[in-house]
Design a protein around this motif. Structure first.
Motif, PDB file in Angstrom:
ATOM      1  N   THR A 166     -27.843 -49.315 -50.085  1.00  0.00           N
ATOM      2  CA  THR A 166     -29.058 -49.471 -50.249  1.00  0.00           C
ATOM      3  C   THR A 166     -29.830 -48.415 -51.183  1.00  0.00           C
ATOM      4  O   THR A 166     -30.083 -48.772 -52.400  1.00  0.00           O
ATOM      5  CB  THR A 166     -30.127 -49.774 -48.978  1.00  0.00           C
ATOM      6  OG1 THR A 166     -29.676 -48.573 -48.544  1.00  0.00           O
ATOM      7  CG2 THR A 166     -29.315 -50.676 -48.081  1.00  0.00           C
ATOM      8  N   SER A 226     -21.997 -56.900 -51.581  1.00  0.00           N
ATOM      9  CA  SER A 226     -22.753 -56.012 -52.402  1.00  0.00           C
ATOM     10  C   SER A 226     -22.373 -56.501 -53.731  1.00  0.00           C
ATOM     11  O   SER A 226     -23.642 -56.829 -54.587  1.00  0.00           O
ATOM     12  CB  SER A 226     -22.707 -54.794 -52.063  1.00  0.00           C
ATOM     13  OG  SER A 226     -23.351 -53.931 -53.146  1.00  0.00           O
ATOM     14  N   ILE A 240     -31.892 -55.512 -49.771  1.00  0.00           N
ATOM     15  CA  ILE A 240     -32.044 -54.237 -49.086  1.00  0.00           C
ATOM     16  C   ILE A 240     -32.284 -54.453 -47.503  1.00  0.00           C
ATOM     17  O   ILE A 240     -31.703 -53.643 -46.783  1.00  0.00           O
ATOM     18  CB  ILE A 240     -32.780 -53.193 -49.779  1.00  0.00           C
ATOM     19  CG1 ILE A 240     -32.143 -52.670 -50.808  1.00  0.00           C
ATOM     20  CG2 ILE A 240     -33.348 -52.266 -48.838  1.00  0.00           C
ATOM     21  CD1 ILE A 240     -33.116 -51.934 -51.900  1.00  0.00           C
ATOM     22  N   THR A 250     -29.106 -55.870 -45.775  1.00  0.00           N
ATOM     23  CA  THR A 250     -27.742 -54.969 -45.640  1.00  0.00           C
ATOM     24  C   THR A 250     -28.329 -53.814 -44.637  1.00  0.00           C
ATOM     25  O   THR A 250     -27.565 -53.360 -43.641  1.00  0.00           O
ATOM     26  CB  THR A 250     -27.698 -54.415 -47.062  1.00  0.00           C
ATOM     27  OG1 THR A 250     -27.593 -55.620 -47.801  1.00  0.00           O
ATOM     28  CG2 THR A 250     -26.657 -53.456 -47.081  1.00  0.00           C
ATOM     29  N   LEU A 251     -29.576 -53.474 -44.677  1.00  0.00           N
ATOM     30  CA  LEU A 251     -30.083 -52.220 -43.565  1.00  0.00           C
ATOM     31  C   LEU A 251     -29.915 -52.931 -42.269  1.00  0.00           C
ATOM     32  O   LEU A 251     -29.375 -52.107 -41.324  1.00  0.00           O
ATOM     33  CB  LEU A 251     -31.661 -51.822 -43.990  1.00  0.00           C
ATOM     34  CG  LEU A 251     -32.303 -51.016 -43.188  1.00  0.00           C
ATOM     35  CD1 LEU A 251     -31.581 -49.595 -43.229  1.00  0.00           C
ATOM     36  CD2 LEU A 251     -33.558 -51.080 -43.129  1.00  0.00           C
TER      37      LEU A 251
END
Length: 299
Positions: free
Chosen positions: A132, A183, A209, A212-213
């Protein structure tokens, strides 16, 4: 790791990205990227495990190569045009070299070879930073350079990334490798539309982001690194399992979840530009990505 050392390293990560964000001089931008790389290396090696050391070495060599190439591109541009400003890159060769260097930095195909291996060797927290925060500084440069970059090269990199991101994740059992290919695929979508609609690239980056976080934090909560471990973890907290399911499907771009929105808008923009074949290829590759996310959800 000592809390003071950790604070210094995390502050340096923030400083490096901020320098790249605010810099308009190539040397300042390059310095920000270098600070970023040097700050994350001790964080990657804090486990003192051979796999972590191997991943860190691969990451350092790759990033050093990309930084050297970026510095060479900026010096070449300054030599020919007499300008060190970021937005004054009038030399097409320098712009192409800069794009290649930034593609290597973020892990775009065909320069993605290091990303799955490096992410596999790291713990989930450092992997989260790599997936990220480390993408922000290169994208800040790409968004400023987008009118000067070759649209055909951007399109080729983007389509290749979506293909490799879709195919690469199919036969994986390690969650970190699946997230690495995810990604690569998501970066492909962002790069494809960069020349035509940079605001869509920014929207896709923000949503990527956030998702994915969430995914990394959920896997960290479950302490899961393999597909098999998700099944045993799901019985402990049904609510977290439902959130994991929705997040993974959103990353795959399943309607009506939020991850579908940027893909839909990007495909719409590509058809407006009469790029029907790239749009079709990317839509099909998105189905491949969705397949391995569904496989995760079934477990």
């Amino acid at each position: 790791m000592n809390p003071i050392v950790s604070t210094i390293l995390i502050s340096s990560l923030g400083l490096g990205t901020t320098l790249t964000f605010i810099g308009s001089h190539w040397l300042l931008v390059w310095m920000g990227l270098e600070i970023n790389t040097l700050a994350i290396i001790p964080l990657m090696m804090r486990q003192h495990h051979p796999r972590a050391v191997e991943a860190t070495t691969k990451y350092f060599i790759t990033q050093a190569t990309a930084s050297a190439l970026l510095l060479f591109a900026s010096i070449t541009n300054a030599w020919t045009s007499g300008e060190w400003s970021l937005t004054e890159m009038i030399n097409p060769t320098s712009a192409t070299l800069a794009l290649t260097a930034l593609a290597l930095k973020i892990g775009l195909a065909p320069l993605h070879f290091w990303l799955p291996e490096v992410l596999q060797g790291l713990d989930l927290t450092t992997g989260l930073i790599l997936s990220t925060w480390q993408k922000l500084a290169p994208f800040a440069i790409l968004l400023q350079l987008h009118p000067l970059l070759n649209p055909n090269l951007l399109l080729s990199l983007g389509i290749l990334s979506t293909i490799i991101g879709g195919w690469g994740g199919l036969n994986q059992t390690q969650l970190r490798k699946i997230l690495a290919y995810s990604s690569i695929a998501n970066l492909g979508w962002m790069i494809t539309i960069l020349h035509y609609a940079p605001n869509l690239t920014l929207l896709n980056l923000i949503l990527y982001i956030i998702m994915t976080l969430t995914t990394f934090l959920l896997f960290k909560t479950f302490n899961s690194t393999k597909i098999n471990s998700i099944a045993s973890s799901s019985t402990k907290s049904p609510l977290l399992s439902i959130i994991t399911l929705l997040t993974l499907l959103s990353l795959g771009g399943l309607p009506p979840l939020s991850g579908f929105m940027p893909k839909w808008l990007i495909l719409q923009e590509l058809t407006k530009q009469s790029l029907f074949i790239p749009a079709t290829i990317m839509a099909l590759m998105a189905l491949l990505s969705l397949f391995f996310y569904l496989r995760l959800c079934y477990t």
